[in-house]
Design an enzyme around this catalytic site. Sequence first.
Site, short mmCIF file in Angstrom:
data_model
loop_
_atom_site.label_atom_id
_atom_site.label_comp_id
_atom_site.label_asym_id
_atom_site.label_seq_id
_atom_site.Cartn_x
_atom_site.Cartn_y
_atom_site.Cartn_z
N LYS A 13 5.76 10.69 4.60
CA LYS A 13 6.46 11.53 3.61
C LYS A 13 5.48 12.47 2.92
O LYS A 13 5.72 13.67 2.81
CB LYS A 13 7.18 10.66 2.56
CG LYS A 13 8.18 9.69 3.15
CD LYS A 13 8.86 8.86 2.08
CE LYS A 13 7.96 7.92 1.31
NZ LYS A 13 7.36 6.84 2.10
N ARG A 88 14.66 6.09 -4.99
CA ARG A 88 14.27 4.93 -4.19
C ARG A 88 15.25 3.77 -4.35
O ARG A 88 15.06 2.72 -3.74
CB ARG A 88 12.91 4.46 -4.68
CG ARG A 88 11.85 4.50 -3.62
CD ARG A 88 10.58 4.07 -4.29
NE ARG A 88 9.55 3.75 -3.39
CZ ARG A 88 8.55 4.58 -3.10
NH1 ARG A 88 8.54 5.80 -3.55
NH2 ARG A 88 7.59 4.16 -2.32
N ARG A 123 -5.25 4.87 6.69
CA ARG A 123 -5.05 6.02 5.79
C ARG A 123 -6.25 6.16 4.84
O ARG A 123 -6.80 5.19 4.34
CB ARG A 123 -3.79 5.83 4.95
CG ARG A 123 -3.71 6.89 3.84
CD ARG A 123 -2.36 7.04 3.25
NE ARG A 123 -1.89 5.84 2.59
CZ ARG A 123 -0.66 5.72 2.08
NH1 ARG A 123 0.18 6.74 2.18
NH2 ARG A 123 -0.28 4.62 1.51
N ARG A 156 -6.20 3.47 -0.56
CA ARG A 156 -5.35 3.13 -1.70
C ARG A 156 -5.31 1.62 -1.90
O ARG A 156 -5.32 0.87 -0.94
CB ARG A 156 -3.93 3.65 -1.43
CG ARG A 156 -3.60 4.82 -2.32
CD ARG A 156 -2.36 5.49 -1.90
NE ARG A 156 -1.18 4.64 -1.93
CZ ARG A 156 0.05 5.09 -1.67
NH1 ARG A 156 0.23 6.35 -1.38
NH2 ARG A 156 1.07 4.28 -1.72
N ARG A 167 5.94 -4.04 0.41
CA ARG A 167 6.53 -2.70 0.24
C ARG A 167 7.59 -2.44 1.30
O ARG A 167 8.62 -1.83 1.02
CB ARG A 167 5.41 -1.64 0.30
CG ARG A 167 4.55 -1.62 -0.95
CD ARG A 167 3.20 -0.98 -0.73
NE ARG A 167 3.27 0.41 -0.33
CZ ARG A 167 2.27 1.06 0.29
NH1 ARG A 167 1.15 0.43 0.60
NH2 ARG A 167 2.40 2.32 0.60
P1 AP5 Z 1 1.63 9.33 4.41
O1 AP5 Z 1 2.04 10.76 4.56
O2 AP5 Z 1 0.59 9.01 3.40
O3 AP5 Z 1 2.91 8.37 4.27
P2 AP5 Z 1 3.91 8.15 3.08
O4 AP5 Z 1 5.26 7.98 3.69
O5 AP5 Z 1 3.76 9.22 2.04
O6 AP5 Z 1 3.38 6.74 2.59
P3 AP5 Z 1 3.20 6.14 1.14
O7 AP5 Z 1 2.44 4.85 1.34
O8 AP5 Z 1 2.61 7.12 0.19
O9 AP5 Z 1 4.66 5.85 0.77
P4 AP5 Z 1 5.13 4.87 -0.28
O10 AP5 Z 1 6.56 5.26 -0.32
O11 AP5 Z 1 4.84 3.44 -0.02
O12 AP5 Z 1 4.20 5.20 -1.54
P5 AP5 Z 1 4.43 6.01 -2.88
O13 AP5 Z 1 3.16 6.63 -3.25
O14 AP5 Z 1 5.67 6.83 -2.83
O15 AP5 Z 1 1.16 8.84 5.86
C1 AP5 Z 1 0.66 7.54 6.06
C2 AP5 Z 1 -0.50 7.58 7.07
O16 AP5 Z 1 -0.01 7.94 8.36
C3 AP5 Z 1 -1.56 8.64 6.71
O17 AP5 Z 1 -2.80 8.10 7.02
C4 AP5 Z 1 -1.20 9.84 7.60
O18 AP5 Z 1 -2.33 10.62 7.90
C5 AP5 Z 1 -0.63 9.15 8.84
N1 AP5 Z 1 0.45 9.92 9.46
C6 AP5 Z 1 1.44 10.62 8.84
N2 AP5 Z 1 2.28 11.15 9.75
C7 AP5 Z 1 1.82 10.75 10.97
C8 AP5 Z 1 2.27 10.95 12.30
N3 AP5 Z 1 3.38 11.65 12.59
N4 AP5 Z 1 1.58 10.40 13.29
C9 AP5 Z 1 0.48 9.66 13.05
N5 AP5 Z 1 -0.01 9.42 11.81
C10 AP5 Z 1 0.65 9.96 10.79
O19 AP5 Z 1 4.77 4.81 -3.90
C11 AP5 Z 1 3.78 3.85 -4.26
C12 AP5 Z 1 4.35 2.89 -5.29
O20 AP5 Z 1 4.76 3.62 -6.47
C13 AP5 Z 1 5.61 2.12 -4.88
O21 AP5 Z 1 5.30 0.95 -4.16
C14 AP5 Z 1 6.25 1.82 -6.25
O22 AP5 Z 1 5.60 0.74 -6.89
C15 AP5 Z 1 5.95 3.07 -7.05
N6 AP5 Z 1 7.02 4.08 -6.96
C16 AP5 Z 1 6.92 5.34 -6.43
N7 AP5 Z 1 8.08 5.98 -6.52
C17 AP5 Z 1 8.95 5.13 -7.13
C18 AP5 Z 1 10.32 5.23 -7.48
N8 AP5 Z 1 11.04 6.33 -7.22
N9 AP5 Z 1 10.90 4.15 -8.09
C19 AP5 Z 1 10.19 3.04 -8.36
N10 AP5 Z 1 8.89 2.89 -8.05
C20 AP5 Z 1 8.28 3.93 -7.43
#
Ligand code: AP5
Length: 213
Positions: A13, A88, A123, A156, A167
């Site tokens: 994402k 979410r 990552r 991270r 997660r």
């Molecule tokens: P990346 O682009 O970093 O993936 P991502 O989907 O953004 O992963 P996140 O871990 O950031 O998602 P998340 O939803 O768990 O975390 P968030 O920060 O939102 O890609 C991942 C890896 O794959 C990278 O190394 C990239 O280079 C590689 N890659 C990408 N595309 C690829 C491809 N096509 N092929 C190969 N490799 C590829 O949330 C973190 C925490 O915050 C949550 O756990 C929660 O506690 C809190 N939080 C955030 N938002 C909310 C909400 N709305 N409500 C409640 N709690 C929340």
Amino acid sequence: MRLILLGPPGAGKGTQANILSEKLKISTISTGAMLRNAIRENTELGRRAEKYLSDGQLVPDDLVVAIVKERLSRDDCKNGFILDGFPRTIVQAEALDASGVKVDKVLSIEVPDETIVERLSGRRECKSCGTPYHILYNPSKSGERCEKCGGELICREDDNVETIKKRLAVYHEQTEPIKGYYGKQGKVVSVHGREKLEDTVKEVFSALNIDTQ
Ligand code: AP5
């Protein structure tokens, strides 16, 4: 374009949000990044959110809804935005609808659970601007530094196997039902988060009818 990016942790994402943001010249609002910044800066929000992030759980809806509403009211969101990581839960999706913010599309990036652990273990994220990289699939052209801002690349804290599994479970239980919610509104388009980043980018542009030139 008012877009929501949906998908399991590590689906890509943040990676797609960066690419689309540059292409469409609209801001990305990443709740995960906002919460991590708040933790780094030791704000009241950060202190309240920290335990949820380190445990792989969702931060309570009211906290997240409040910061997103405030962020969406700023000028840079007037011509469109990309929501990465919000909503979410169904409660968050309903709150967004109730606030009168209309979204055009919900892009769901599908990646099987088996791929996620490997993805997230490799990552690296820029400590300064948050740009995500992967040591194999999307390495920084500047080696150990961010190719955009020169910042340090770090792992991270929630990218350890135990927390990744939590997660994923939280995603399937609380976030995946959102697909049905927006499906009823006819807004969901799905793509495969393929192994090659360029293949995913092509599929995303095609699904959103964006010119690749
Ligand atoms: P990346 O682009 O970093 O993936 P991502 O989907 O953004 O992963 P996140 O871990 O950031 O998602 P998340 O939803 O768990 O975390 P968030 O920060 O939102 O890609 C991942 C890896 O794959 C990278 O190394 C990239 O280079 C590689 N890659 C990408 N595309 C690829 C491809 N096509 N092929 C190969 N490799 C590829 O949330 C973190 C925490 O915050 C949550 O756990 C929660 O506690 C809190 N939080 C955030 N938002 C909310 C909400 N709305 N409500 C409640 N709690 C929340």
